[in-house]
Motif scaffolding. Structure first.
Motif, PDB file in Angstrom:
ATOM      1  N   CYS A   1      -0.141   4.076   3.992  1.00 21.49           N
ATOM      2  CA  CYS A   1      -1.036   2.996   4.392  1.00 21.49           C
ATOM      3  C   CYS A   1      -1.846   3.436   5.596  1.00 21.49           C
ATOM      4  N   ARG A   2      -3.160   3.465   5.435  1.00 20.87           N
ATOM      5  CA  ARG A   2      -4.056   3.815   6.535  1.00 20.87           C
ATOM      6  C   ARG A   2      -4.742   2.567   7.060  1.00 20.87           C
TER       7      ARG A   2
ATOM      8  N   ASP B   1      -7.312   1.344   4.787  1.00 23.21           N
ATOM      9  CA  ASP B   1      -6.781   0.609   3.632  1.00 23.21           C
ATOM     10  C   ASP B   1      -6.583  -0.865   3.981  1.00 23.21           C
TER      11      ASP B   1
ATOM     12  N   ARG C   1      -8.334  -4.165   2.468  1.00 19.30           N
ATOM     13  CA  ARG C   1      -7.481  -5.184   1.859  1.00 19.30           C
ATOM     14  C   ARG C   1      -7.799  -6.577   2.405  1.00 19.30           C
TER      15      ARG C   1
ATOM     16  N   LEU D   1       0.829  -1.210   0.000  1.00 18.85           N
ATOM     17  CA  LEU D   1       0.000   0.000   0.000  1.00 18.85           C
ATOM     18  C   LEU D   1       0.863   1.260   0.000  1.00 18.85           C
TER      19      LEU D   1
ATOM     20  N   GLU E   1       2.033   1.537  -3.586  1.00 16.51           N
ATOM     21  CA  GLU E   1       0.956   1.825  -4.537  1.00 16.51           C
ATOM     22  C   GLU E   1       0.280   3.169  -4.279  1.00 16.51           C
ATOM     23  N   GLU E   2       0.045   3.475  -3.004  1.00 18.26           N
ATOM     24  CA  GLU E   2      -0.766   4.637  -2.642  1.00 18.26           C
ATOM     25  C   GLU E   2       0.031   5.770  -1.997  1.00 18.26           C
ATOM     26  N   GLY E   3       1.288   5.517  -1.699  1.00 19.85           N
ATOM     27  CA  GLY E   3       2.105   6.530  -1.038  1.00 19.85           C
ATOM     28  C   GLY E   3       1.941   6.536   0.474  1.00 19.85           C
TER      29      GLY E   3
END
Length: 136
Positions: free
Chosen positions: A40-41, A44, A48, A33, A36-38
């Motif tokens: 991770c929360r 997220d 997932r 993450l 991919e997304e910069g």
């Protein structure tokens, strides 16, 4: 206490593998993450894994205690140096297994799913043999 059966060591190893499996899946997901997304929360990770926000928070707290991730309120989950090493090893192991299964003739989509189920239960010796096999 009764004497353990000859299969006790195998069962003990399986229980240990299951305990590590969750941590490995989470550090892999945090790394993916972040790439991919910069970032991770918690949400997220919940998406997932298809689990609740509370489940992720509890797991992340455990990973913080193990020194694998760090986080703060309203901040992303980040891998520590230890977590990055584990995520890299997990990713390598997964990719090796996918290549191995594909070399056996398993379709790529099936190989990816099967590797996810197998990867946490390999001994270092077996993984070394598979790595040698796929690089021949």
């Amino acid at each position: 206490m009764p004497r353990p059966s000859p299969s006790a060591d195998a069962h003990r190893r399986t229980r240990t593998d299951h305990a590590r499996e969750l941590a490995e899946d989470y550090v892999e997901a945090v790394a993916e993450l972040a790439d991919e997304e910069g970032g991770c929360r918690v949400t997220d990770l919940a998406g997932r894994f298809g689990v609740s926000h509370v489940t992720v928070i509890r797991t992340v707290e455990r990973l913080v205690a193990e020194g694998l991730v760090s986080t703060a309120p309203y901040r992303p989950v980040r891998l520590t140096a230890k977590g990055k090493r584990l995520a890299t090893a997990c990713r390598r192991r997964h990719e090796t297994l996918v290549r191995f299964l594909e070399k056996l003739g398993v379709r790529p989509a099936v190989a990816a799913i099967d590797a996810e189920g197998i990867e946490h239960h390999l001994s270092p010796e077996t993984l070394r043999r598979i790595e040698a096999f796929v690089t021949e």
